[in-house]
Design a protein around this motif. Structure first.
Motif, mmCIF file in Angstrom:
data_model
loop_
_atom_site.group_PDB
_atom_site.id
_atom_site.type_symbol
_atom_site.label_atom_id
_atom_site.label_comp_id
_atom_site.label_asym_id
_atom_site.label_seq_id
_atom_site.Cartn_x
_atom_site.Cartn_y
_atom_site.Cartn_z
ATOM 1 N N VAL A 1 -56.875 47.753 -23.581
ATOM 2 C CA VAL A 1 -56.700 49.332 -23.014
ATOM 3 C C VAL A 1 -56.035 48.858 -21.309
ATOM 4 N N PHE A 2 -54.584 49.428 -21.459
ATOM 5 C CA PHE A 2 -54.343 48.805 -19.921
ATOM 6 C C PHE A 2 -53.381 49.507 -19.418
ATOM 7 N N ASP A 3 -53.455 49.232 -18.015
ATOM 8 C CA ASP A 3 -52.270 50.002 -18.060
ATOM 9 C C ASP A 3 -50.514 49.899 -17.642
ATOM 10 N N ASN A 4 -49.921 49.910 -17.875
ATOM 11 C CA ASN A 4 -48.427 49.428 -18.269
ATOM 12 C C ASN A 4 -47.987 49.373 -17.186
ATOM 13 N N MET A 5 -48.249 50.220 -15.661
ATOM 14 C CA MET A 5 -47.433 50.360 -14.979
ATOM 15 C C MET A 5 -48.302 48.895 -13.641
ATOM 16 N N ARG A 6 -49.665 48.793 -13.947
ATOM 17 C CA ARG A 6 -50.069 48.107 -12.758
ATOM 18 C C ARG A 6 -50.090 46.302 -13.800
ATOM 19 N N VAL A 7 -50.846 46.478 -14.845
ATOM 20 C CA VAL A 7 -51.597 44.761 -15.537
ATOM 21 C C VAL A 7 -50.249 44.672 -16.270
ATOM 22 N N LEU A 8 -49.667 43.423 -16.052
ATOM 23 C CA LEU A 8 -49.259 42.849 -16.783
ATOM 24 C C LEU A 8 -50.338 41.913 -18.118
ATOM 25 N N HIS A 9 -48.678 41.740 -18.931
ATOM 26 C CA HIS A 9 -49.573 41.152 -20.581
ATOM 27 C C HIS A 9 -48.838 40.138 -20.854
ATOM 28 N N GLY A 10 -49.120 39.033 -21.365
ATOM 29 C CA GLY A 10 -48.381 38.440 -22.252
ATOM 30 C C GLY A 10 -48.869 37.635 -22.771
ATOM 31 N N ARG A 11 -48.324 36.612 -24.353
ATOM 32 C CA ARG A 11 -49.588 36.538 -24.737
ATOM 33 C C ARG A 11 -48.605 34.221 -25.159
ATOM 34 N N LYS A 12 -49.875 33.832 -25.957
ATOM 35 C CA LYS A 12 -49.133 32.878 -26.243
ATOM 36 C C LYS A 12 -48.231 32.844 -27.749
#
Ligand code: OGA
Ligand code: ZN
Length: 370
Positions: free
Chosen positions: A325-336
């Motif tokens: 669960v993450f703050d989409n206005m702060r934490v960027l996410h990515g994947r391999k």
């Protein structure tokens, strides 16, 4: 507890001195507007009964006296309105407490806090710790959740409401034929925030793992607030450009054409970074003047390099039953990238205010007003 030692009143202004030496200036129209008596606010729900235009324009102090219980009793000119202000209420404005749920930038070597699903459900303290981690770190991992489709929505509904979008109430993140979005392929994704083309942008994202049997498919996360602060420190001009240049973002498929304009970095009135919008897939061609383009590209490129720095990354490998669960206005996410057919996540969005709202309510209050 501090108490008021003296009050000195003029016409529109009064000065309080507190037992610890702190002084506080009070403006009569502000005090009159924020009176807590039953003519000004509803005694049941605390909501204001008057509008500013209902009050005399020239509110001033007629008298101010300290009561034996330490509260301040005011009579106002010109209408003789009387109201009493508890010391603790006034003190809250003289020395505002630090927000216990404000963001804390990730330290070096940050690891994502983990919470067992069963404990979140069964134990209010664990639930509070989980929500506090989401608020402060901008991310938390739920482990040992059921490996059942739609669990992601049940997790969001622990604290708030699912925000449905054109992708549905939830969306399946796996590789499909004719994907409408690169997320629905097996390709790697550079760190990004989701849906900057939406207004408002989704505040929270949840990704729940149902299957992950591939060598690839690892998840990465970056504290965007921290990276933006580094950019501001190292290159204030680049930060200024990215926080003042409004950019177009767009997503379109056969059913929707979503477009929004916003800066990559949004800053509040106190200079704090409050929203990051970064998505190489959905930033639309920047509609900037020839004069502004070169400096914008320099700043954009620099920010992108900063976001790729492995030192600022937190990595996770989601296992079935994990839900991040993450703050989409702060934490960027990515994947391999991963092998098609071997990885399946379900995602949904929710609004952030639900997390803070639930945290502030505390355990002891059960009835809240609308
Ligand atoms: C997404 C996304 C990441 C992943 O669906 O928005 O970025 O780990 N997915 O598949
Ligand atoms: Zn995404």
């Amino acid at each position: 507890m501090h108490h008021i030692t003296t009050i000195v009143t003029g016409r529109e202004w009064a000065t309080l001195t507190w037992s610890d030496g702190l002084t506080q200036s009070l403006y009569a129209p502000w005090l009159r507007d924020n009176a807590q008596d039953s003519q000004t606010v509803h005694p049941g729900n605390g909501q204001r009964l008057i509008d500013i235009a209902d009050l005399p324009e020239n509110a001033a102090f007629r008298s101010a006296t300290l009561s034996t219980d330490g509260s301040l009793a005011i009579t106002f000119d010109p209408d003789g309105h009387e109201s009493v202000y508890p010391a603790s209420w006034l003190r809250g404005f003289a020395a505002p407490a630090q927000d216990p749920y404000g963001p804390r930038l990730w330290p070096t070597g940050f690891t994502v806090a983990r919470f067992e699903y069963g404990k979140i459900i069964a134990d209010r303290d664990t639930e509070r710790n989980w929500l506090t981690a989401i608020a402060r770190d901008g991310i938390a991992l739920v482990t040992d959740a059921p490996v059942e489709p739609e669990t992601v929505c049940a997790i969001a509904e622990n604290f708030g409401f699912v925000r449905e979008t054109n992708y549905g109430r939830l969306f399946d993140v796996r590789s499909v034929e004719n994907p409408t979005n690169m997320a629905f392929t097996s390709a790697g994704l550079m760190v990004h925030t989701d849906n900057p083309y939406r207004d408002p942008v989704p505040g929270l994202q949840l990704l729940h793992c149902l299957q992950n049997e591939t060598d690839g498919g690892g998840s990465l996360f970056v504290d965007g607030f921290q990276v933006a602060d580094r950019l501001r420190r190292d290159d204030p001009e680049a930060f200024r450009i990215l926080s003042t240049t409004w950019l177009p973002f767009r997503f379109h498929d056969a059913t929707v054409d979503l477009q929004a304009r916003a800066p990559m970095i949004t800053v509040d009135d106190k200079g704090r970074v409050v929203t990051i919008r970064y998505n190489n897939r959905s930033i639309a061609p920047a509609d900037l003047s020839a004069a502004d383009l070169p400096a914008f590209y320099d700043a954009y490129r620099k920010f992108s390099h900063y976001l790729r720095n492995p030192e600022v990354e937190a990595t996770l490998r989601l296992a079935p039953g994990d839900c991040v669960v993450f703050d989409n206005m702060r934490v960027l996410h990515g994947r391999k990238g991963f092998a098609p057919g071997k990885r399946w996540l379900q995602g949904c969005y929710a609004d952030k205010d639900a997390v803070y709202g639930r945290l502030r309510i505390g355990d002891d209050k059960t009835v809240q007003q609308m």
